[in-house]
Each structure stands twice: as structure tokens, then as C-alpha cells.
Motif scaffolding. Structure first.
Motif, mmCIF file in Angstrom:
data_model
loop_
_atom_site.group_PDB
_atom_site.id
_atom_site.type_symbol
_atom_site.label_atom_id
_atom_site.label_comp_id
_atom_site.label_asym_id
_atom_site.label_seq_id
_atom_site.Cartn_x
_atom_site.Cartn_y
_atom_site.Cartn_z
ATOM 1 N N ALA A 5 0.711 -0.979 0.074
ATOM 2 C CA ALA A 5 -0.144 -0.015 0.162
ATOM 3 C C ALA A 5 0.973 1.349 0.073
ATOM 4 O O ALA A 5 0.583 2.324 -0.794
ATOM 5 N N GLU A 6 1.873 1.257 0.807
ATOM 6 C CA GLU A 6 3.191 2.395 0.988
ATOM 7 C C GLU A 6 3.578 2.633 -0.612
ATOM 8 O O GLU A 6 3.739 3.708 -1.131
ATOM 9 N N ASP A 28 1.153 4.105 -2.870
ATOM 10 C CA ASP A 28 0.894 5.483 -2.715
ATOM 11 C C ASP A 28 2.214 6.224 -3.248
ATOM 12 O O ASP A 28 2.111 7.377 -3.862
ATOM 13 N N ALA A 29 3.372 5.638 -3.130
ATOM 14 C CA ALA A 29 4.780 6.338 -3.655
ATOM 15 C C ALA A 29 4.729 6.272 -5.039
ATOM 16 O O ALA A 29 5.301 7.405 -5.702
ATOM 17 N N LYS A 37 2.170 6.461 -7.082
ATOM 18 C CA LYS A 37 1.240 7.303 -7.420
ATOM 19 C C LYS A 37 1.708 8.850 -7.464
ATOM 20 O O LYS A 37 1.681 9.446 -8.233
ATOM 21 N N GLU A 38 2.292 9.106 -6.388
ATOM 22 C CA GLU A 38 3.101 10.400 -6.148
ATOM 23 C C GLU A 38 4.016 10.578 -6.974
ATOM 24 O O GLU A 38 4.269 11.769 -7.804
ATOM 25 N N GLU A 95 2.487 11.347 -10.286
ATOM 26 C CA GLU A 95 1.668 12.780 -10.372
ATOM 27 C C GLU A 95 2.712 13.890 -10.491
ATOM 28 O O GLU A 95 2.348 14.981 -11.038
ATOM 29 N N ASP A 102 1.449 -3.491 -9.804
ATOM 30 C CA ASP A 102 1.261 -2.395 -8.972
ATOM 31 C C ASP A 102 0.230 -1.374 -9.807
ATOM 32 O O ASP A 102 -0.650 -0.795 -9.576
ATOM 33 N N LEU A 128 -3.143 0.232 -9.446
ATOM 34 C CA LEU A 128 -3.477 1.856 -9.562
ATOM 35 C C LEU A 128 -4.723 1.942 -10.415
ATOM 36 O O LEU A 128 -5.491 2.882 -10.341
ATOM 37 N N GLN A 148 -8.095 1.248 -9.373
ATOM 38 C CA GLN A 148 -8.497 2.040 -8.346
ATOM 39 C C GLN A 148 -8.900 3.607 -9.146
ATOM 40 O O GLN A 148 -9.383 4.241 -8.284
#
Length: 169
Positions: A4-5, A8-9, A11-12, A15, A40, A44, A47
Motif C-alpha cells: 500500500a505504501e 502511494d509512492a 502514484k506520487e 503525479e 502495482d 492503481l 483504483q
């Protein structure tokens, strides 16, 4: 780091990226396999993230754009001209599809949106020694084209028609 971390990383990173981010870079950055990154990215996408895969890496789609599937026909030596016509008219070529008589639909990612992308893609195609998908169908193929407006989609079709690439039944 948990999955999960890591998601998020990733995705960041996407972005904040100003250019495509390669799967190899992400795999090395997080100490996982390239296949783990592919999985992964699939999560995403599930999601709701609009992640585009290109030959140069992953891009996060920030703006919703219009998409249209167009039919074209040309020879292998005209791939550069066809792709360049689309990007010069303001579009992006997402993929190529052919309808094979035995295997059905075969689809490949192209992901070009600039002259530089077109040059890189055609160079990779030529240096690979592989035949493009259009060679399976005597030049006939489909592209998913993306643009910011209906007017741009029309400009793209007009450009392809002028060059004799747009397939008319």
C-alpha cells in the motif's frame, strides 16, 4: 515498505513526473521486480487512475481527452508519416489494432504524442527487426486516437485523408 505504501509512492511519482517513468526505474527504486511494478500499475488503474503505458514508461493522464478509433491503411515505410500527421494535428496515437483471421484482435501500445515520440517509436521498430502489426493485414489497421476536442479529431482525420491513409470502406 508495504505494498500500500509502495502504491502511494508510485502514484506520487507519476503525479509529479514531467516525462514518462520507466518500470525499470520504479522496480529499482523500490527494490522489487519489474513484474511487481506491472501488477502495482494494474492495481492503481483498478483504483481509477488513468495510467498510460508508453514505450518510454508510464504517464499519468491528467486531463480527460476525447478518444476515437480510426481505420487507416498504408505500407510499413509510411508509419512515420502517418504518426507524425496525427501528432502535428494535435493528437496522440495510443495504440494499434489489427483483426487477424486466426488470432482475432491483436493490439499493441504506441503511445506517441510528439515528433520526438514518433521518432523514438519508429527507431525502436526499425532497430528491432520485427514486422509491424500492419504487415499482418496488408496495411489495414486501427488506431485509438486521443485529442482535446472534436475539432482536433476532425483535423487529424483531414490530415490522414490528405495523405491517403484514412481508410474509407
Amino acid at each position: 515498505m508495504t505494498r500500500a505504501e509502495r502504491l502511494d509512492a508510485i502514484k506520487e511519482i507519476l503525479e509529479n513526473a514531467t516525462a514518462p517513468v520507466s518500470g525499470s526505474y520504479l522496480a529499482e527504486r523500490f527494490g522489487v521486480s519489474r513484474q511487481a511494478i506491472v501488477q502495482d500499475v494494474a492495481l492503481l488503474r483498478n483504483q481509477g487512475l488513468e495510467i498510460i503505458s508508453t514505450p518510454a514508461g508510464y504517464i499519468l493522464e491528467r486531463v480527460k481527452r476525447l478518444r476515437k478509433i480510426i481505420a487507416v491503411r498504408h505500407g510499413k515505410d509510411e508509419i512515420f508519416d502517418e504518426l507524425l500527421a496525427v501528432v502535428e494535428a494535435g493528437g496522440r496515437v495510443l495504440d494499434v489494432m489489427v483483426d487477424h483471421p486466426i488470432y482475432g484482435e491483436i493490439k499493441g501500445t504506441i503511445g506517441v504524442g510528439s515528433q520526438e515520440d514518433v521518432t523514438r517509436f519508429v527507431s525502436m521498430l526499425e532497430s528491432s527487426g520485427q514486422e509491424p502489426l500492419l504487415s499482418l493485414t496488408r496495411g489495414f489497421h486501427l488506431h485509438t486516437i486521443e485529442a482535446d476536442s472534436e475539432e482536433t479529431l476532425k483535423k487529424i482525420e483531414d490530415a490522414l485523408r490528405r495523405q491517403g491513409f484514412l481508410f474509407v470502406g
